[in-house]
Design an enzyme around this catalytic site. Structure first.
Site, PDB file in Angstrom:
ATOM      1  N   ARG A 156       0.947  -1.408   0.425  1.00 35.43           N
ATOM      2  CA  ARG A 156       0.268   0.080  -0.031  1.00 35.43           C
ATOM      3  C   ARG A 156       0.998   1.384   0.349  1.00 35.43           C
ATOM      4  O   ARG A 156       0.699   2.440   0.351  1.00 35.43           O
ATOM      5  CB  ARG A 156      -0.592   0.257   1.112  1.00 35.43           C
ATOM      6  CG  ARG A 156      -1.522  -1.123   1.347  1.00 35.43           C
ATOM      7  CD  ARG A 156      -3.179  -1.203   0.333  1.00 35.43           C
ATOM      8  NE  ARG A 156      -3.428  -1.742   0.316  1.00 35.43           N
ATOM      9  CZ  ARG A 156      -3.526  -3.482  -0.181  1.00 35.43           C
ATOM     10  NH1 ARG A 156      -2.338  -3.903  -0.787  1.00 35.43           N
ATOM     11  NH2 ARG A 156      -4.810  -4.693  -0.204  1.00 35.43           N
ATOM     12  N   SER A 193     -10.880   0.496   3.988  1.00 37.87           N
ATOM     13  CA  SER A 193      -9.861  -0.437   5.297  1.00 37.87           C
ATOM     14  C   SER A 193      -8.988   0.893   5.432  1.00 37.87           C
ATOM     15  O   SER A 193      -8.067   1.564   4.962  1.00 37.87           O
ATOM     16  CB  SER A 193      -8.110  -0.829   5.109  1.00 37.87           C
ATOM     17  OG  SER A 193      -9.297  -2.056   4.529  1.00 37.87           O
ATOM     18  N   GLU A 195      -3.619   3.904   6.451  1.00 37.89           N
ATOM     19  CA  GLU A 195      -3.897   3.590   5.137  1.00 37.89           C
ATOM     20  C   GLU A 195      -4.890   4.866   4.282  1.00 37.89           C
ATOM     21  O   GLU A 195      -4.372   5.418   3.565  1.00 37.89           O
ATOM     22  CB  GLU A 195      -4.491   2.588   4.494  1.00 37.89           C
ATOM     23  CG  GLU A 195      -4.568   2.304   3.306  1.00 37.89           C
ATOM     24  CD  GLU A 195      -4.866   0.459   3.250  1.00 37.89           C
ATOM     25  OE1 GLU A 195      -4.254  -0.199   3.400  1.00 37.89           O
ATOM     26  OE2 GLU A 195      -5.816   0.338   2.172  1.00 37.89           O
TER      27      GLU A 195
END
Ligand SMILES: Cc1cc2nc3c(=O)[nH]c(=O)nc-3n(C[C@H](O)[C@H](O)[C@H](O)COP(=O)(O)OP(=O)(O)OC[C@H]3O[C@@H](n4cnc5c(N)ncnc54)[C@H](O)[C@@H]3O)c2cc1C
Length: 307
Positions: free
Chosen positions: A179, A228, A298
């Site tokens: 990520r 998320s 994130e």
């Protein structure tokens, strides 16, 4: 909050600009969470040359922020100073190329690329079916699901830097980790070339249907959310740490930790960006106290707080 309208000055300074410049444009409606203040200026370039011209000629000190489909974003309540750039029509081509490759503009939604690949019998890109962003966001976030991520299929990406220079980056130049993309922060991606492998259309379509079903069963995809919230720490699942810390269903103002998937935060309807961010920080504090592990955001947070 309202910013000083600088669009007239910018139009004078950039006479050959072709894209639209809008002052104090609300950003909430351009994000999944539906919260946050305006962009001082929202710029929608016509094409890559227009984007490069803008970046070359905007005052050096002016902040520039790229956004995609806002599925991984909290825009803070005070809005975003400077120029927010959102790519549109001029970045929406999808072309099938030899050797199971697909070239796509970065404003194209991931799902559309997954579908185009499936229609062309290109396997390996079905994971994009479940990611509700556009390709620019996938490149920046190294978006992934079901064991695959953008880095596994990317051949090269085009980008324009803050000075208006166009770059072509190889997969290695993107310095991908989980990520995270290590390409310079100021690069705005304009195009991607992906490579899959030969596949059977029916098999790929079935795989995509399975992804759709799995998403609907396990994620609050019809809610105002940002996906998320935290990265999975090495060796752990963020949702399990959050659950174990007793945060499932936790509420701050109009924001809640999803009951269905507790790494998702939800705007119950009247949340502010501050509610959502405070809820996220509360979760981080509780998880740290419970497990000793510091969760890392994130979701990207941009703009100014009101207080
Ligand atoms: C219901 C739901 C499910 C999700 N599931 C997943 C999942 O399975 N896997 C996953 O990886 N993510 C998932 N996400 C998160 C999100 O969809 C991805 O991170 C996606 O790649 C973000 O794309 P976007 O276009 O919405 O980018 P945005 O949210 O608009 O922006 C995200 C970041 O990318 C940057 N960016 C956007 N476009 C460009 C560009 N052209 N050039 C340079 N930088 C750019 C922005 O500056 C920002 O830093 C989910 C989100 C939701 C709401």
């Amino acid at each position: 909050m309202t910013f000083l309208d600088i669009t007239t000055d910018l139009k004078t300074r950039l006479p050959r600009l072709r894209g639209r410049l809008l002052a104090n444009q609300p950003l909430a409606e351009l994000t999944w969470f539906r919260v946050g203040g305006p962009a001082q200026v929202l710029f929608m370039p016509e094409d890559e040359a227009d984007l490069a011209y803008a970046l070359q000629n905007l005052p050096r000190e002016m902040a520039v922020t790229a956004i995609g489909l806002g599925s991984n974003l909290i825009v803070r309540d005070g809005g975003v100073e400077g120029v927010v750039i959102r790519l549109g029509r001029g970045f929406s081509d999808v072309v099938i190329e030899p050797d199971h490759c697909i070239r796509t503009g970065t404003a194209v939604p991931d799902v559309k690329v997954a579908r185009a690949a499936a229609d062309a019998g290109i396997a390996g890109l079905a994971f994009l079916r479940g990611i509700p962003g556009a390709i620019g966001g996938a490149l920046r976030m190294n978006g992934g699901a079901y064991g695959r991520e953008t880095k596994d299929v990317l051949v090269e990406a085009r980008a324009v830097d803050r000075a208006g220079q166009v770059h072509v980056l190889t997969n290695g130049d993107m310095h991908y980790t989980y990520r995270h993309c290590g390409a310079p922060e100021d690069f705005i991606f304009t195009q991607a070339l992906f490579k899959g492998e030969a596949g059977d259309r029916a098999v790929i379509s079935a795989e995509m249907d399975k992804i759709t079903d799995a998403r609907e069963a396990t994620q609050p995809i019809k809610s105002r959310t940002g996906g998320s919230t935290f990265k999975n720490p090495p060796g752990h699942k963020a949702w399990q740490l959050i659950d174990a810390a007793g945060c499932r269903g936790l509420i701050v103002g109009g924001a809640q930790v999803s009951e269905l998937h507790c790494n998702f935060l939800i705007n119950l309807g009247n949340a502010t960006a501050a509610d959502i961010e405070t809820l996220g920080e509360t979760v981080r504090t509780r998880v740290k106290a419970h497990s000793g592990i510091q969760l890392e955001w994130e979701i990207k947070r941009i703009g100014l707080s009101l207080s």
